[in-house]
Design a protein around this motif. Sequence first.
Motif: not given
Length: 255
Positions: A104-110, A130-131, A246-252
Motif C-alpha cells: 500500500a503506497a501513494i507517491h504524489l508530485e506537486g 506519481a501513483f 520531480g522537485k516536489n513530492f509527497f507520499g506514504v
Amino acid sequence: MEGYVMTPGDMERGLENSLVDSGPVYKTTVTAVAERKASRGWLWRLCGVLLVVALCAAAALLFAWGQRGRLAMMQDEMEPRLEKLIGAKDTHHTLKQIAGNAKAAIHLEGEYNPNVTADTVQWRKDDGQAFSQGGFELQGNQILIPQTGLFFVYSQASFRVKCNGPGEQTTPLSHVIWRYSDSIGDNANLLSGVRSVCQRNYGDAESNIGEGWYNAVYLGAVFQLNEGDKLWTETNRLTNVESEQGKNFFGVFAL
C-alpha cells in the motif's frame, strides 16, 4: 457382678449429651470457625482480583513496549534507506522505488499553481511518476490513510530564491506535514523543516548578488497512523517553489 462394656452407641450418645450440655460454647466455636473460613475466602477472592488486575496491567505494558520496540525496529530498518536517500542524487526516484515495493503506497508530485490554489502546493496522483495503490486516496489535496498501521511519511519542497546581497533579511523556507485524526480531534504538526536563505559564502560581498539560490526541505519518518487519518502539507514562499518535475513530492507507504 457382671462387667459393663461400653459400646459405640454409648460413646455417640455421650458425645451428643456433652455437646448439648455445652451448647453456647459449641455454637460460639462453630461460628468463629465459620467466620474465619469466610474471612479467608474473601481474602482469597481479593487476592484473585488483584492478581487479574496485575496481569492485565503487565499485559498492557508488554503491548506498549512491543509497539515501541516494533516502531524502533522499523526506524532502524529505515535508517540505511534514509542514509541512501540523503546521499542520493535523485531522492525522488529512490523514494518512488522503495514505495513501489510496498503493498500500500501513494507517491504524489506537486507544483505551485496560483490559478488552482493560492495557499499550497497542488499535489497530483496521475502525473509524471506519481501513483497510488493499496487503497490510498487523494481527496481535497489531502492523503487519506486506508487502514491502521505503521507508515513511512515523506515529502519534499524545493525552492529557488534570488539573493540580493549580504545582510539581506529574508524569511526562512519552511515545509510542514499536518495530520488530522479522529482519535486526536484536532490538527497536529507531524513533521516540519526550515532552511535559511541566501547564507552562502559572503566572504566576497558581491558573490551572491543576483544569484539564484537553490535548496530543498526534505521530511521523512515512521508513524503509527489510524484508518481515516488525513495528511496534508503547508509551505511558505510559494512563489519561490520550483516547478520542475520531480522537485516536489509527497507520499506514504505501509511498513
